[in-house]
Each structure stands twice: as structure tokens, then as C-alpha cells.
Design an enzyme around this catalytic site. Structure first.
Site, PDB file in Angstrom:
ATOM      1  N   ARG A   1       0.823  -1.216   0.000  1.00 27.28           N
ATOM      2  CA  ARG A   1       0.000   0.000   0.000  1.00 27.28           C
ATOM      3  C   ARG A   1       0.859   1.269   0.000  1.00 27.28           C
ATOM      4  NH1 ARG A   1      -3.624   2.814   4.363  1.00 27.28           N
ATOM      5  NH2 ARG A   1      -5.452   3.502   3.182  1.00 27.28           N
TER       6      ARG A   1
ATOM      7  N   ILE B   1      -7.973   7.445  -0.533  1.00 23.83           N
ATOM      8  CA  ILE B   1      -7.678   6.026  -0.706  1.00 23.83           C
ATOM      9  C   ILE B   1      -8.376   5.330   0.449  1.00 23.83           C
ATOM     10  CG2 ILE B   1      -5.453   6.320   0.468  1.00 23.83           C
ATOM     11  CD1 ILE B   1      -4.409   3.928  -1.123  1.00 23.83           C
ATOM     12  N   SER B   2      -9.184   4.321   0.133  1.00 21.56           N
ATOM     13  CA  SER B   2     -10.017   3.675   1.147  1.00 21.56           C
ATOM     14  C   SER B   2      -9.181   3.038   2.243  1.00 21.56           C
ATOM     15  CB  SER B   2     -10.899   2.598   0.493  1.00 21.56           C
ATOM     16  OG  SER B   2     -11.830   3.175  -0.380  1.00 21.56           O
ATOM     17  N   ALA B   3      -9.773   2.927   3.427  1.00 24.13           N
ATOM     18  CA  ALA B   3      -9.133   2.217   4.525  1.00 24.13           C
ATOM     19  C   ALA B   3      -8.911   0.759   4.125  1.00 24.13           C
ATOM     20  CB  ALA B   3      -9.993   2.291   5.781  1.00 24.13           C
TER      21      ALA B   3
END
Length: 215
Positions: free
Chosen positions: A35, A61-63
Site C-alpha cells: 500500500r 484512498i479507502s481504509a
């Protein structure tokens, strides 16, 4: 120096303990995709905190837990054709590709050209461009040229299921999409029954709103 690999493993173990990661495919994908490589340098320190992070153009940016949850709901496997609406930095598309063992294809649409270019750079650096194809445009219209899709992943909230996306979902396909409901958003799993949407609510969520080309 941060030991990103150890931090990644701790996060994945935590998501398994919480019951969010349930399959070997998603676990392997979350462990494989770095990530931190999909984040601007000033955000890398937070790569394995389970939180969404704001990136350029007011997007996020999503968890990690949301990425894992959506991948589990999509039931990804080798050979599928996946459409993602909302490329962001490219991280979620890479996780989808790994969950399919890089055997299949992910088409992903980003509204903001600058963000799409950033995603392409990230994906190219890590060797994903043979599996992930990035397009610029209005995600609500899908990519009819490449339809139908076995899976459709929407990472921006819409007031309803975009009709063109539903049309492009295969008869036995799965769509995962956040829908605005009043002041809240609900994540749904959508399937086709007699060419009509069958919607199963999953949980309350918070996504950026979908952008449309005519705005």
C-alpha cells in the site's frame, strides 16, 4: 526506517481476527500489494493504519478494511472481467488483480486525469499494467466497449445504481456499490434477478461522491 512488510502482516492479522478477511485469496492479495507504494511520500508513514487517507483532488484512498471487505464481497477468482469505478491511486485495482492471481483483467475508470496518470505510474512501477487497464472518464457510464463484466466495484457513492453500470453487469455478476440514503451511505451487494437489481445491504460507509462528466 519503517518495516512495511511487518506492518502489513500485523494489519492483515488484525483484519483476519476481526472477521473482515475471510478467504485465502484476499489475505494473500492484501499481503502482496504494498500500500505504501500507492501513496505520496508524505503519507507512507500511515500506509498500514486502518484509515482512509486524503490524496489529491480531494479524493481518498479507502481504509484497508474497506478494500478487504469489498474484495471479499466481490468473490474474486481467476479469469474474471472486473470493472472498477474510481481508480484513485490504483491500490484497490492491484488488490483485485492479486485476488484473481493476476489471471483475469481489471478495467478501472478515473474521473480526474491527473489522478489516473498517478495510478498508471504506480501500477506500472509494480508490474500491473498487463492486468489492470486505466481509463479516464465518467465512471457512471461504465465501459460498454468491454462489457459485460463479471464484477463491478464502485468506490464512490451514488444516489442510485447507475443504469449503464447495471446494464454492463453480466447476468450472474456481482456489483458492490455505496448508495446514498438520506444523510448516510449504505454499501450494497447487487445481483441480477430477471434483469432487475437485487440489493443486499451490508453496512454503513463513507465514500466520496461519484463525479459525473456533465458536472
Amino acid at each position: 526506517m519503517i518495516d512495511f512488510a511487518s506492518a502489513r502482516r500485523r494489519l492483515v492479522n488484525s483484519l483476519k481476527d476481526e472477521g473482515i478477511i475471510r478467504s485465502d485469496r484476499v489475505e494473500r492479495a492484501m499481503l502482496t500489494v504494498p500500500r505504501e507504494e500507492f501513496l505520496p511520500s508524505y503519507l507512507r508513514l500511515y500506509a498500514y493504519e486502518d484509515t482512509p487517507l486524503e490524496i489529491m483532488y480531494g479524493q481518498t484512498i479507502s481504509a484497508p478494511h474497506m478494500v478487504a471487505m469489498m474484495c471479499e464481497l466481490l468473490d474474486l477468482k481467476p479469469g474474471l472481467r472486473v470493472l472498477e469505478v474510481g481508480t484513485g491511486t490504483g491500490y484497490h485495482a492491484a488488490v483485485c488483480a492479486e485476488a484473481m492471481e493476476r489471471r483475469g483483467v481489471v478495467y478501472t475508470i478515473e474521473y480526474y486525469p491527473g489522478l489516473a496518470l498517478y495510478a498508471v505510474q504506480n501500477l506500472a512501477k509494480l508490474g500491473y499494467l498487463d492486468v489492470v487497464h486505466v481509463f479516464i472518464g465518467d465512471g457512471s457510464k461504465g465501459l460498454p466497449r468491454y462489457a459485460p463484466f463479471d464484477r463491478i466495484l464502485v468506490t464512490a457513492a451514488a444516489p442510485k445504481i447507475p443504469p449503464k453500470l447495471f446494464e454492463q453487469l453480466s447476468s450472474d455478476g456481482i456489483m458492490v456499490i455505496p448508495i446514498e440514503e438520506g444523510l448516510t451511505q449504505v454499501l450494497y451487494v447487487v445481483t441480477k434477478e430477471d434483469n432487475m437489481p437485487h440489493m443486499k445491504p451490508v453496512t454503513y460507509v463513507s465514500f466520496v461522491r461519484m463525479r459525473y462528466g456533465e458536472e
